[in-house]
Enzyme design. Structure first.
Site, PDB file in Angstrom:
ATOM      1  N   CYS A 133      82.057  77.792  62.292  1.00 41.46           N
ATOM      2  CA  CYS A 133      80.732  78.411  62.367  1.00 41.46           C
ATOM      3  C   CYS A 133      80.569  79.647  61.490  1.00 41.46           C
ATOM      4  O   CYS A 133      79.498  80.252  61.458  1.00 41.46           O
ATOM      5  CB  CYS A 133      80.389  78.715  63.817  1.00 41.46           C
ATOM      6  SG  CYS A 133      80.427  77.205  64.790  1.00 41.46           S
ATOM      7  N   HIS A 165      75.206  86.798  66.114  1.00 39.32           N
ATOM      8  CA  HIS A 165      75.565  85.383  66.228  1.00 39.32           C
ATOM      9  C   HIS A 165      74.903  84.845  67.503  1.00 39.32           C
ATOM     10  O   HIS A 165      74.345  83.757  67.506  1.00 39.32           O
ATOM     11  CB  HIS A 165      77.092  85.260  66.296  1.00 39.32           C
ATOM     12  CG  HIS A 165      77.615  83.879  66.117  1.00 39.32           C
ATOM     13  ND1 HIS A 165      77.223  83.083  65.070  1.00 39.32           N
ATOM     14  CD2 HIS A 165      78.496  83.145  66.849  1.00 39.32           C
ATOM     15  CE1 HIS A 165      77.853  81.905  65.171  1.00 39.32           C
ATOM     16  NE2 HIS A 165      78.624  81.920  66.234  1.00 39.32           N
ATOM     17  N   HIS A 175      72.259  76.211  67.859  1.00 40.84           N
ATOM     18  CA  HIS A 175      73.390  76.682  67.064  1.00 40.84           C
ATOM     19  C   HIS A 175      73.666  75.643  65.979  1.00 40.84           C
ATOM     20  O   HIS A 175      74.067  74.524  66.268  1.00 40.84           O
ATOM     21  CB  HIS A 175      74.611  76.866  67.970  1.00 40.84           C
ATOM     22  CG  HIS A 175      75.786  77.497  67.282  1.00 40.84           C
ATOM     23  ND1 HIS A 175      75.759  77.848  65.943  1.00 40.84           N
ATOM     24  CD2 HIS A 175      77.006  77.850  67.746  1.00 40.84           C
ATOM     25  CE1 HIS A 175      76.937  78.374  65.624  1.00 40.84           C
ATOM     26  NE2 HIS A 175      77.706  78.395  66.700  1.00 40.84           N
TER      27      HIS A 175
END
Lengths: 379, 393
Positions: free
Chosen positions: B152, B285, B322
């Site tokens: 990620c 994030h 996400h």
């Protein structure tokens, strides 16, 4: 002036029980797979408890190569600011076997969380960071045959930029159904099963597993801790494909960055592919002439994909230490399109510099030069 | 040292195709999280995701579809003729956690079913690294390509590599992309780790219980400032600083002390030569998991101290989900738009702060405020953390 980036340790994990001795002797790998039991003692010593139980094969071979490289570099990371230690790694199909098993577990309605966590290609370097508590940057690239060489360049840059003092730079490859079948379906595998770089009868790749890791440092850092470096990473160059003109570009850029006109020999990327070997041979002839000694360790080792660029650099480093050019085996029929000087049996001669080619999606050339203190030790 | 600027943006996420619809939806806080239709979700604890609807399900190379869509928009937005840039001066870096994962799954199934014809058809483009090479072929340019694969943080690290390439003058233009697709593989994976929310994604909220997965692609055109100025390009912002560090604590869980995130944030600020109090907005994030959000707050508090309570911080993940490896570039694009329009996006679904971290999460509604310097943070499996700082030019 040297740019001051040196290699101080190397670690190779391949199907050979002794990598360098086998390469020097011109032996062929006993099997395409790594016999992990050969390295189990080392990897169990490094990988502890839960990590060992859950780590996949990718992580085990990469971490074992890291352990060997650190040992060879005689470096105690506890004495180094570990935010100044980085990891740069690459693989072609990183963690793919865990992808296969997690995918299969979904199909069978029994999701295995451990396979999912291991499926990412960034896991083996991440486990490395856990084991040695390395908090510096961890850069992981995915690419074809040249990705290991790319990882070395990223690692060198981390030191040049002053972000790191020490970097573990490496690549690995675990063979899987996914990767082997891909090259078979693309018609790239050798039907004869013999890897004969530059030979007229070459007929494709022989795949093998491997992991290779270098410890690179600033020269100042290495000398500061009393370690004689093997070699400088003098320069690197890149081209955007595996075509002749792009390989030439990579080689020329590497020579110009190194401020060198010649090297003692070339460690070729040639992996027995009909086209790639020809393109590389023509590029070598144009840039360095047809009389420079050229060898390809893939004749013994096969194409180790993500590991191959690093294993070639490791060979080059050891060949300078021991003053020997390893042979290209299985070479018997001259291909007039590959009109260069292939080293067919080991040559014992002083080696001070090597140009390593690693060619895949891109063409990468790296030039290594023996460290003067290592040369001094020989006298 | 050459400075790097952002001159083009391309985006595709579940809110739609193109940066206009993205910007409007993010600011309105209009989530497009919906029931996932790409695969059967009945055996999982959650059925929702940021799926991009309306893509032909027969398309095997979904990641390529998303990446090429965003890349075309970015190049056209930058008004740049790539073929007119000096040969060899354009490079491409793509960050992706899993690449063409759906295609790979179909390939692997074909192998297991001994369907040689289908396997042969699918074997060419499933590897993550084919994406960047396809992009260079599609644009008809000779370009070095790199694929970063740190889960990620993949495209955040791609931005860092691009910044250094521009600084070292190795390239005049670097096309940086991030892409990941929503697949049953990832869905089942996060479900098996019990990381998916059982309700809605509510970053930084006391009752947050997990993340919502999304998919998408973001592409940024990063250019050397002199190259951009010479062709009179519109400049969104300067890509001014980057930092990446590791936790070295746990394979899947973030470091509770936020060590890697703190180091990344502080390195990115230092690299951009700015002080913590110069930052006007932080894009977190903010996945909505218990440990990630707390860890980020710990890091922000360590670096910003008392100023942490004054700075707007938000997460757009409740709106688009996400997007794994794509999130770094998508969120950097968002920061560039914030600088352009002097507005910061809301954190939707936020109701009650967690203990100790009563920061300004811009709850519910966007805010107009002067935005000159932003920090965007990402973290990943394996303890990877990265941060980029953008500056108004």
């Amino acid at each position: 002036m040297d740019n001051g980036i040196v290699i101080t340790g190397v670690g190779a994990v391949t199907p050979f029980d002794n990598f360098w001795a086998s390469i020097k002797a011109g032996n062929v790998i006993p099997d395409s797979k790594i016999n992990l039991t050969m390295f189990d003692k080392e990897s169990t010593q490094i990988l502890k408890g839960d990590l060992f139980r859950t780590a996949n094969y990718d992580s085990k071979i990469f971490v074992t190569a890291c352990g060997k490289a650190l040992k060879d570099a005689e470096i105690d990371l506890r004495k180094t600011d570990r935010a100044k230690v980085g990891i740069s790694a690459g693989a072609c199909f990183g963690g793919i076997e865990s992808y296969e098993s997690f995918h299969q577990s979904i199909r069978e309605n029994r999701q295995e969380p451990a396979s999912f966590s291991n499926s990412l290609g960034s896991v083996p370097p991440a486990i490395t960071s856990l084991l040695w508590e390395i908090t510096g940057p961890c850069i992981v690239a995915s690419g074809e045959f040249s990705v290991g060489a790319m990882a070395i360049i990223h690692g060198v840059n981390l030191i040049k930029e002053g972000i790191c003092e020490v970097v573990l730079a490496g690549g690995w490859e675990k063979l899987s159904t996914t990767s082997v079948e891909r090259y078979r379906l693309k018609g790239m595998l050798s039907k004869s099963g013999i890897c004969r770089p530059f030979d007229k009868e070459r007929d494709g790749l022989v795949l093998a597993e491997g992991a290779g890791v270098l410890v690179i440092e600033s020269e100042q850092h290495a000398l500061g801790r009393g370690k004689t470096p093997y070699a400088f990473v003098k320069g690197a160059g890149m081209g955007s494909s595996s075509q002749q003109n792009e390989i030439e570009q990579a080689m020329k850029n590497a020579l110009s960055e190194s401020k060198m006109e010649v090297v003692d020999y070339i460690s070729a990327s040639a992996n027995s592919s009909v086209e790639l070997d020809r393109e590389e041979a023509m590029a070598i002839k144009n840039v360095c002439g047809k009389d420079i000694p050229v060898t390809s360790i893939k004749s013994m080792l096969g194409e180790t994909l993500g590991a191959s660029g690093v294993l070639s650099v490791i060979t080059a480093v050891l060949s300078m230490r021991d003053n020997i050019i390893p042979p290209t085996i299985n070479y018997s029929k001259v291909d007039t399109e590959c009109n260069i000087k292939i080293v067919q049996s080991p040559i014992f001669t002083p080696i001070n510099s090597v140009l390593v080619n690693s060619i895949g999606l891109d063409a990468i050339s790296i030039i290594l030069k023996k460290h003067p203190l290592l040369a001094l030790g020989e006298k | 040292m050459e400075r790097a600027v952002i001159t083009g943006i391309g985006l595709i996420t579940c809110v739609g195709k193109g940066k206009e619809i993205f910007w409007k939806s993010i600011m309105e806080g209009k989530s497009s999280i919906s029931e996932v239709t790409l695969f059967d979700t009945s055996k999982y604890r959650n059925r929702l995701g940021g799926e991009i609807k309306g893509i032909d399900p027969e398309i095997q190379d979904r990641a390529w579809y998303l990446l090429s869509s965003a890349a075309k928009e970015a190049v056209s937005d930058a008004g740049i003729e790539l073929k007119e840039v000096k040969e060899g001066r354009v490079q491409i870096i793509v960050g992706t956690a899993h690449g063409e994962l759906i295609m790979w799954g179909n390939y692997y199934d074909a192998l297991r079913e001994n369907d040689e014809v289908k396997a042969e058809e699918l074997c060419h483009y499933f590897s993550p690294w084919t994406l960047s090479k396809r992009l260079s072929q599609d644009f008809g340019i000779k370009s070095l390509t790199i694929t970063t694969s740190t889960a990620c943080t993949a495209s955040t690290i791609a931005l860092g590599l691009a910044l250094n390439k521009i600084r070292r003058r190795e390239a005049d233009v670097v096309i940086v992309g991030g892409v990941d697709v929503l697949s049953e593989f990832i869905f089942a994976g996060f479900d098996s780790l019990r990381a998916l929310t059982l309700s809605v994604c509510k970053p930084f909220d006391k009752k947050r219980d997990g993340l919502i997965l999304g998919e998408g692609s973001g592409v940024l055109i990063i250019e050397g400032i002199s190259h951009a100025l010479k062709r009179n390009a519109k400049v969104y912002a300067e890509l001014a600083g980057f930092g990446t560090y590791s936790d070295a604590v746990h394979l899947t869980a973030p470091d509770r002390r936020g060590r890697g995130a703190t180091l990344s944030l502080s390195a990115a600020l230092k690299d951009a030569q700015v002080k913590p109090e110069d930052i006007s907005y932080i894009n977190a994030h903010g996945t909505g998991t218990i440990y990630n959000d707390r860890m980020e707050c710990v890091a922000i508090k360590k670096i910003f101290e008392e100023y942490a309570y004054k700075i707007p911080i938000s997460s757009i993940k409740p709106v688009i989900g996400h997007t794994s490896g794509a999130s770094g570039v998508i969120e950097a694009a968002l920061c560039a738009l914030c600088i352009q329009d002097n507005v910061v996006p809301p954190t939707i679904n936020f109701e009650e702060p967690m203990l100790d971290f009563e920061f300004d999460f811009v709850p519910g509604k966007y805010r107009e405020t002067l935005v000159t310097i932003t920090a965007s943070m990402n973290s990943a499996f394996g303890g990877s953390n990265a941060c980029v700082v953008l500056k108004e030019l």
